[in-house]
Design a protein around this motif. Structure first.
Motif, short mmCIF file in Angstrom:
data_model
loop_
_atom_site.label_atom_id
_atom_site.label_comp_id
_atom_site.label_asym_id
_atom_site.label_seq_id
_atom_site.Cartn_x
_atom_site.Cartn_y
_atom_site.Cartn_z
N HIS A 1 44.67 41.96 58.35
CA HIS A 1 46.06 41.95 57.91
C HIS A 1 46.21 41.84 56.41
CE1 HIS A 1 47.99 41.93 61.75
NE2 HIS A 1 47.11 41.06 62.18
N VAL A 2 45.16 41.37 55.75
CA VAL A 2 45.28 41.18 54.31
C VAL A 2 45.53 42.53 53.65
CG1 VAL A 2 44.02 40.57 52.24
CG2 VAL A 2 43.88 39.13 54.26
N GLY A 3 46.46 42.53 52.72
CA GLY A 3 46.78 43.79 52.06
C GLY A 3 48.00 44.40 52.69
N ALA A 4 48.04 44.44 54.01
CA ALA A 4 49.23 44.98 54.66
C ALA A 4 50.30 43.89 54.68
CB ALA A 4 48.90 45.41 56.08
N GLU B 1 47.95 35.16 56.17
CA GLU B 1 47.35 33.89 55.85
C GLU B 1 46.59 34.05 54.54
OE1 GLU B 1 44.81 30.89 58.59
OE2 GLU B 1 45.27 32.85 59.40
N GLN B 2 46.57 33.04 53.70
CA GLN B 2 45.77 33.11 52.47
C GLN B 2 44.32 32.87 52.85
OE1 GLN B 2 46.39 33.82 49.49
NE2 GLN B 2 48.32 33.05 48.73
N PRO C 1 42.19 35.88 45.38
CA PRO C 1 43.03 37.03 45.02
C PRO C 1 42.64 38.26 45.84
CG PRO C 1 41.98 36.07 43.08
CD PRO C 1 41.39 35.39 44.27
N GLU C 2 43.64 39.08 46.14
CA GLU C 2 43.37 40.22 47.02
C GLU C 2 42.25 41.11 46.53
OE1 GLU C 2 46.62 42.52 48.74
OE2 GLU C 2 47.89 40.81 48.22
N GLY C 3 42.19 41.30 45.23
CA GLY C 3 41.19 42.21 44.68
C GLY C 3 39.77 41.73 44.90
N PHE C 4 39.61 40.44 45.20
CA PHE C 4 38.27 39.88 45.35
C PHE C 4 37.81 39.85 46.80
CE2 PHE C 4 36.98 37.85 41.27
CZ PHE C 4 38.04 38.30 40.52
N LEU C 5 38.72 40.19 47.72
CA LEU C 5 38.36 40.07 49.12
C LEU C 5 37.25 41.06 49.49
CD1 LEU C 5 41.77 39.57 50.89
CD2 LEU C 5 39.86 37.98 50.79
N GLU C 6 36.27 40.56 50.23
CA GLU C 6 35.21 41.46 50.70
C GLU C 6 35.36 41.61 52.20
OE1 GLU C 6 31.29 40.39 49.21
OE2 GLU C 6 32.33 39.05 47.85
N GLN C 7 35.55 42.85 52.65
CA GLN C 7 35.75 43.09 54.08
C GLN C 7 34.52 42.66 54.86
OE1 GLN C 7 38.60 44.17 55.42
NE2 GLN C 7 39.48 44.15 53.37
N PHE D 1 35.16 34.47 47.73
CA PHE D 1 35.23 33.65 46.53
C PHE D 1 36.39 34.05 45.65
CE2 PHE D 1 30.85 33.88 47.91
CZ PHE D 1 30.60 32.54 48.09
N CYS D 2 36.94 33.07 44.95
CA CYS D 2 38.10 33.36 44.11
C CYS D 2 37.67 33.82 42.72
CB CYS D 2 38.98 32.12 43.99
SG CYS D 2 38.19 30.78 43.11
N CYS D 3 36.40 33.60 42.36
CA CYS D 3 35.96 34.04 41.04
C CYS D 3 34.44 34.10 41.01
CB CYS D 3 36.44 33.07 39.96
SG CYS D 3 35.80 31.41 40.18
N ALA D 4 33.91 34.72 39.98
CA ALA D 4 32.46 34.86 39.86
C ALA D 4 31.78 33.50 39.73
CB ALA D 4 32.12 35.73 38.65
N GLY D 5 32.44 32.58 39.06
CA GLY D 5 31.85 31.25 38.89
C GLY D 5 31.60 30.56 40.21
#
Lengths: 63, 837
Positions: free
Chosen positions: B12-15, B19-20, B31-37, B43-47
């Protein structure tokens, strides 16, 4: 009651020893940080590197 | 909170946001751009990803079993920390242990809970060669012991950063040593005094029991008395010496100090008790004396600890300021060195926008340097080879090389900062008042004690002495003396955690009642950068404008570049001409495009008469017209936008009774327009003010009102220094940090409102404390004179009054309480790091 003449100085010697021990501990810095050790007791001691636990980290594991 | 990584949720993410998804490391939403299918971990960031991988690889997954983990993303700075390996760093911060290991204390950002302790203390498992890592959670200081033969400190620093705790050298190391010694001595004193007090009390109870029953055989009573005397002498000599030293100092300086009545009470008790012991008659006061010493020492220790906890937070900010400089070595390569490692004779490489790190002489390059920090002169000075420059000044326009003459503590700015530091030890008038009151108080108490003794001595000398001693003890004005400093200290500590760094108690007092508030415009009320505020025109014109503005150095071009970032890459520019004071004419994508001021565009294109109202929606905006193929197609309005919270904050301040005015160096019409937007009358908006003019305005108001000047540094520095209270705002230059009484690390004007409200509440707590301790002492004195309390009861009552003041200060509502977290200083750090790199 004359036993007091023996017991009281004896008690004072023990107190003196306690005071000396306390001073020694204070000088060695045992009372420098009074907060972190309380948290450290929560940690388990089996910290050998490489003993990986199979449990995947998933917060609370509600399916 | 659970990580929802089930496939259904991910689908459902993206559509639709069902849920976060929580970060597997820190639990914040990903963040949506970081989601891995389809991945089990997100993870929320590289760190956070790095930290997770490190923990997984070393079998430290147990970290995730802790209930309270970090709830902030891992901030990776990507630094190499090579300066940590430099010998100058070593001489400053590194000590040797008995086992021959190197030891250093580092201040870690982002420490806040049990899991942090666990993680940091596992560093020896990650890095062979590190023997020990111990974290003090209260102060975010990690003590690292390592074998410097097998592992470098920079590697340890990088490991700490990858776990999410960027390390900084802790500047207070030496002061810490002093403090630690003081603490250990204080604890020893308390221990000795406590042990003695308890044992004297035991003897006293035996004697009291003897008096209450049919009497004790006199040989035993005598024995107990001598034992008590023998115990009391060391208590007076070692722990009790503190009070006598204080009293002696007070007598020498002819000041009535708080230690004086205490010392008198102690001496009276001991002398009288000793006489009674030798003559074998009457009560001994040794129990009261020793308990009093013990309780006073405990009270002082707790007070000191409370004050320290509060000041630590703001001091740590200094550990966060960048401490590096770029040095050219013999081979001509540029290396980063800690500022402490700079020596006379080295060559500094100073880029444009860098702060010069040491006093010296320019050897290469021509540039403009801003000397405002040192001289208050806001106009840049041109420097060329041979010119002298000073540490702390800002290199503005071009890179230069500087040969160092004086570095570190020797530099002019270090001396200046030392002065600033000394001036921060100024005491609030109210503090002085409390001390003056304490002086009177002591005098009155001493007189009363003498009268009590003389009047009572005719009937019963020992009871009279009892009463006099009880009076001296119970009215000990500790509470009165502690009322103000403690409240101020707790308040400043709390404010520091909210990002409001208050350097002195007098500022709190001055801000607690309304006065005149002068606000700088650029950077204080506004965001200090050009933005596109309004665009009247079609979308297709935007890429054409961007193409022309891409290469422009004009300040307005920056606004276009930011606003049209979505159109990068811009279409190709076939040709373009910049006309100074007018605009740009060019050919883009097959169109003739003209971008510039209304008059410039009007002279080069057809303009409908309907569109000739060249007026901007308000005077603070600059209009820019765009003509394509000879016809006006779009009008843009650029300006420095007012901060979102400015209007509400100014209204709140005015409602509280502050008279708010704008004092700015910008054009008067612009300043008036901004003022109008904020609901200020033109009279309240002064534009075109030079730094000297600002200073004059502050001085002229200062004769009759309390003046608060708020600015972001350089051109306000002199005015900030001259005002009753000077406030430097977020992102300001170091000049404002150095001269301001208060420094705000949170952007916007809302912190100002919080500051004023907090100051008002703090003063209320202070007044309550003083009133309470006075009332307490009046009642206690009356009881003692009436003979209703004996010295022991007085000895117990006295520290209790101090305790109530401590609790009142601690639980009084001053500034909003936030949990201890060094992250409060993070915005400032980020800004400082950004300005340094």
């Amino acid at each position: 009651m004359s036993i007091l003449y023996l017991v009281l100085p004896l008690a004072l010697v023990i107190v003196g020893a306690a005071v000396v021990a306390f001073s020694w501990a204070a000088r060695r810095g045992q009372f420098d940080d009074l907060e972190t050790p309380a948290l450290r007791m929560l940690h388990d001691d089996d910290d050998r590197a490489g003993t990986s636990r199979p449990a995947p980290p998933t917060g609370d594991s509600t399916p | 909170m659970g990580t929802s990584t089930s496939p259904s949720a991910l689908a459902h993410v993206g559509a639709v946001r069902v849920e976060q998804v929580a970060c597997s490391h820190c639990g914040l939403p990903v963040p949506e751009g970081f989601l891995e299918q389809g991945s089990a971990t997100q993870f929320c960031c590289a760190g956070c990803r790095t930290a997770f991988a490190i923990l997984r690889d070393h079998g430290l997954d147990q970290y995730y079993a802790f209930a309270d983990r970090r709830t902030s993303p891992v901030r990776a700075t990507g630094r190499t920390y090579e300066e940590f390996d430099h010998e100058a760093f070593s001489t400053l911060y590194v000590t040797r242990t008995a086992e021959g290991l190197a030891r250093v204390e580092l201040f870690l950002e982002g420490v806040h809970c049990a899991s942090c302790v666990w993680l940091v203390e596992r560093v020896p498992l990650l890095l062979p060669g590190v023997a020990r890592a111990e974290l003090n959670i209260a102060r975010s200081l990690a003590a690292i012991e390592w074998d410097d033969g097998s592992v470098k400190l920079s590697a340890v620093a990088r490991a700490l950063e990858s776990l999410g705790y960027p390390p900084h050298p802790y500047l207070g190391v030496r002061r810490d040593e002093v403090r630690r010694r003081e603490d250990r001595t204080a604890i020893q004193r308390i221990g000795v005094a406590g042990a003695i007090a308890v044992n004297v009390m035991l003897a006293a109870i035996a004697m009291y029991a003897g008096w209450l029953s049919n009497g004790m055989e006199s040989q035993y009573e005598q024995f107990f008395r001598w034992v008590s005397l023998g115990l009391t002498i060391p208590a007076i000599v070692f722990p009790g010496r503190v009070f006598f030293a204080g009293a002696w100092a007070a007598l020498r300086t002819r000041a009535l100090h708080l230690d004086l009545p205490i010392a008198i009470a102690l001496s009276a008790g001991v002398v009288r008790g000793t006489i009674n012991t030798i003559t074998d008659s009457g009560p001994v006061y040794f129990d009261g004396v020793t308990v009093l010493i013990f309780l006073l020492l405990v009270g002082r220790y707790l007070q000191q600890r409370g004050q320290r906890a509060a000041t630590d937070a703001s001091e740590l900010l200094y550990s966060l300021t960048p401490q590096g400089a770029r040095v050219v070595d013999e081979a001509g390569a540029v290396r980063e060195l800690p500022a402490a490692a700079l020596l006379p004779g080295m060559i500094l490489d100073v880029r444009a926008g860098d702060t010069i790190a040491a006093d010296g002489v320019v050897t290469e390059g021509r540039s403009a340097v801003n000397l405002s920090l040192l001289t208050g002169e806001s106009r840049p000075v041109t420097v060329e080879p041979g010119a002298a420059v000073w540490a702390g000044t800002l290199n503005i326009s071009a890179p230069v090389r500087v040969r160092i003459d004086r570095a570190g503590e020797e530099s002019r700015v270090a001396k200046l900062l030392r002065q600033v530091e000394e001036s921060t030890r100024r005491r609030a008038p109210v503090v002085v008042l409390a001390n003056r009151m304490a002086g009177w108080f002591v005098a009155v108490v001493l007189v009363l004690a003498v009268i009590t003794y003389l009047v009572g001595a005719r009937h019963d000398p020992s009871a009279a002495l009892d009463n006099a001693i009880a009076l001296l003890v119970v009215t000990c004005p500790c509470a009165l003396a502690m009322a103000t400093p403690l409240a101020v200290t707790v308040a400043t500590g709390r404010a520091a955690r909210r990002g409001l760094f208050i350097k002195g108690g007098d500022a709190i007092e001055a801000l607690s009642r309304p006065g005149i508030l002068l606000l700088d415009k650029t950077g204080t009320i506004t965001e200090a950068r050009v933005s596109l505020v309004r665009w009247d025109g079609p979308e297709w014109v935007k890429p054409l404008v961007l193409a022309l503005e891409q290469e422009s150095t004009h300040p307005l071009a920056d606004g276009f570049r930011r606003a049209f970032a979505e159109f990068v890459p811009a279409p190709a520019v076939e040709s373009s001409t910049h006309v100074t004071g007018g605009g740009i004419v060019g050919r883009v994508d097959g169109h003739d495009v003209v971008v510039g001021s209304p008059s410039f565009v009007s002279s080069r294109a057809r303009v409908d008469t309907a569109a000739t109202d060249a007026h901007a929606p308000d005077d603070s905006l600059s209009p820019v017209w765009v003509a394509v193929d000879g016809a006006l197609v779009a009008r843009a309005f650029l300006g420095d936008p007012v901060r979102a919270d400015a209007k509400a904050s100014i209204q709140a301040l005015r409602a509280a009774g502050w008279s708010v005015r704008i004092l700015s160096g910008d054009a008067p019409s612009v300043v008036r327009a901004v003022g109008r937007a904020l609901g200020l009358t033109p009279e309240e908006c002064q534009g075109g003010a030079t730094p000297e003019e600002k200073l004059r305005v502050v001085e002229s108001f200062k004769g009759t009102h309390r003046v608060v000047m708020v600015g972001d540094g350089v051109n306000d520095a002199a005015a900030i220094a001259a005002a009753t209270v000077g406030i430097g705002v977020h992102g300001g230059a170091e000049a404002s940090l150095a001269t301001a009484d208060i420094f705000l690390t949170t952007p916007g004007l809302a912190p100002l409102v919080e500051l004023m409200q907090g100051a008002e509440r703090t003063m209320r707590v202070i007044r309550r404390n003083i009133a309470f301790s006075l009332a307490y002492n009046v009642v206690g004195a009356w009881l003692a004179i009436a003979g209703l309390i004996n010295p022991v009861a007085a000895a117990i009552m006295m520290p209790l009054s101090s305790l109530t003041v401590v609790l009142g200060s601690w639980y009084g509502s001053t500034f909003e309480r936030t949990p201890i977290s060094p992250n409060a200083a993070a915005p400032a750090t980020a800004a400082a790091v950004a300005s340094a790199s």
